[in-house]
Design a protein around this motif. Structure first.
Motif, PDB file in Angstrom:
ATOM      1  N   GLY A 246      48.617  55.257  53.317  1.00 25.99           N
ATOM      2  CA  GLY A 246      48.175  55.416  51.940  1.00 25.99           C
ATOM      3  C   GLY A 246      46.772  54.879  51.726  1.00 25.99           C
ATOM      4  O   GLY A 246      46.271  54.067  52.504  1.00 25.99           O
ATOM      5  N   PRO A 247      46.088  55.338  50.694  1.00 22.23           N
ATOM      6  CA  PRO A 247      44.754  54.850  50.393  1.00 22.23           C
ATOM      7  C   PRO A 247      44.783  53.391  49.960  1.00 22.23           C
ATOM      8  O   PRO A 247      45.822  52.894  49.520  1.00 22.23           O
ATOM      9  CB  PRO A 247      44.294  55.759  49.244  1.00 22.23           C
ATOM     10  N   MET A 248      43.660  52.701  50.082  1.00 23.87           N
ATOM     11  CA  MET A 248      43.595  51.289  49.689  1.00 23.87           C
ATOM     12  C   MET A 248      43.170  51.198  48.221  1.00 23.87           C
ATOM     13  O   MET A 248      42.007  51.443  47.880  1.00 23.87           O
ATOM     14  CB  MET A 248      42.602  50.540  50.576  1.00 23.87           C
ATOM     15  N   PRO A 249      44.077  50.884  47.322  1.00 26.68           N
ATOM     16  CA  PRO A 249      43.785  50.856  45.889  1.00 26.68           C
ATOM     17  C   PRO A 249      43.123  49.527  45.504  1.00 26.68           C
ATOM     18  O   PRO A 249      43.782  48.613  44.988  1.00 26.68           O
ATOM     19  CB  PRO A 249      45.162  51.015  45.258  1.00 26.68           C
ATOM     20  N   VAL A 250      41.846  49.412  45.719  1.00 24.45           N
ATOM     21  CA  VAL A 250      41.161  48.131  45.561  1.00 24.45           C
ATOM     22  C   VAL A 250      41.201  47.630  44.118  1.00 24.45           C
ATOM     23  O   VAL A 250      41.257  46.408  43.883  1.00 24.45           O
ATOM     24  CB  VAL A 250      39.703  48.231  46.064  1.00 24.45           C
ATOM     25  N   ASN A 251      41.157  48.528  43.143  1.00 23.37           N
ATOM     26  CA  ASN A 251      41.193  48.082  41.746  1.00 23.37           C
ATOM     27  C   ASN A 251      42.535  47.423  41.425  1.00 23.37           C
ATOM     28  O   ASN A 251      42.584  46.345  40.816  1.00 23.37           O
ATOM     29  CB  ASN A 251      40.957  49.263  40.809  1.00 23.37           C
ATOM     30  N   ALA A 252      43.618  48.064  41.815  1.00 22.30           N
ATOM     31  CA  ALA A 252      44.937  47.510  41.547  1.00 22.30           C
ATOM     32  C   ALA A 252      45.141  46.192  42.285  1.00 22.30           C
ATOM     33  O   ALA A 252      45.658  45.226  41.712  1.00 22.30           O
ATOM     34  CB  ALA A 252      46.022  48.516  41.945  1.00 22.30           C
ATOM     35  N   LEU A 253      44.722  46.133  43.534  1.00 20.96           N
ATOM     36  CA  LEU A 253      44.879  44.903  44.308  1.00 20.96           C
ATOM     37  C   LEU A 253      44.109  43.757  43.659  1.00 20.96           C
ATOM     38  O   LEU A 253      44.612  42.626  43.580  1.00 20.96           O
ATOM     39  CB  LEU A 253      44.403  45.109  45.742  1.00 20.96           C
ATOM     40  N   GLY A 254      42.911  44.049  43.198  1.00 19.47           N
ATOM     41  CA  GLY A 254      42.105  43.025  42.549  1.00 19.47           C
ATOM     42  C   GLY A 254      42.731  42.517  41.271  1.00 19.47           C
ATOM     43  O   GLY A 254      42.731  41.300  41.003  1.00 19.47           O
ATOM     44  N   ARG A 255      43.284  43.410  40.477  1.00 16.41           N
ATOM     45  CA  ARG A 255      43.873  42.986  39.206  1.00 16.41           C
ATOM     46  C   ARG A 255      45.166  42.207  39.418  1.00 16.41           C
ATOM     47  O   ARG A 255      45.427  41.236  38.690  1.00 16.41           O
ATOM     48  CB  ARG A 255      44.122  44.229  38.343  1.00 16.41           C
TER      49      ARG A 255
END
Length: 261
Positions: A246-255
């Motif tokens: 899966g793609p790396m969801p950087v925004n979600a991980l950061g939040r």
């Protein structure tokens, strides 16, 4: 990172423990991950590993684990069911509390795992915080969605040759016995959320139909305890092919990392 097995008798579960980095003068903080089902777990595995490392760097003891009948845990996939997975989550919570010396544990759940995490938070008094990432809200709607995706998957792969017969019904090449399908159909997250006492982070990278409407209503009912974050990342469990992660969801991980603190 320490891989190990835990659990009792024949219900041995595979887990990966990431200890908190640095010394924390406060009480130990701990978090257990509650994984999605089937292909959604396969696609998002690397994303949860990244999130676990982020949280460990922030001072959390982290435990990821495979349910019975899934991943590297004991049991066949045809033996899995949600009732057993509820027991597995309880075992994982108790195991991490013992390992980390923590009195309370936070839960991070995704998809089906989010619904199971919410159930655990309702029945237990030692759950601190709760992160629900694109949770399955209405079980029947989730199964209808799986059916449509499975039909498209089969159509793509049977242009020239039929699929071989299977002893157990499956969706997207993952067994889905009638028992677990019936249990999934009974999921009603909307009813659970209003019973929760913990602080909740609801992360939505999908906004569609009944689920989105139900979650929006709930967010208005319990605004003091629920933080709603809508992100523009592509969901890590929405991969078109099992050959790719899966793609790396950087925004979600950061939040999520920032909210956990």
């Amino acid at each position: 990172m320490t891989p190990f097995f835990f659990g009792e008798g024949q219900r041995r579960l595979f887990g990966v423990y990431d200890p908190a980095e640095g010394l924390n003068a406060k009480a130990p903080r701990a978090v257990v991950f509650c994984a999605p089902w089937g292909p959604e777990y396969t696609f998002s595995h690397g994303v949860f590993r990244r999130l676990a490392l982020n949280l460990a760097a922030g001072g959390y003891h982290v435990l990821r684990f495979d349910y019975f009948g899934a991943g590297d845990s004991a049991g066949e996939s045809t033996e899995a069911d949600l009732e057993g997975w509820r027991t597995d989550i309880d075992s994982a919570i108790d195991e991490l509390k013992s390992m980390a010396g923590a009195l309370r544990v936070s839960l991070i759940g995704a998809r089906i795992g989010a619904a199971l995490a919410a159930e655990a938070a309702v029945r237990r008094v030692d759950i601190d915080r709760l992160v629900l990432w694109d949770p399955v809200v209405v079980g029947r709607s989730y199964l209808d969605e799986l059916e449509l995706k499975h039909a498209a998957w089969v159509n793509e792969r049977t242009r020239y040759l039929p699929l071989p017969p299977a002893d157990t019904p499956n969706r997207l090449c993952h067994p889905l016995p009638a028992r677990i399908e019936q249990q999934m159909a009974a999921i009603d997250l909307a009813g659970l959320l209003t019973r929760l006492k913990q602080k909740i982070l609801l992360v939505l990278s999908e906004s569609r139909g009944t689920d989105a409407a139900a979650l929006g209503t709930i967010a208005n009912v319990i605004p003091n305890r629920l933080t709603l974050e809508r992100v523009r990342d592509r969901p890590p469990w929405r991969e078109d092919s099992p050959e790719f992660g899966g793609p790396m969801p950087v925004n979600a991980l950061g939040r999520i990392t920032a909210w956990m603190g």
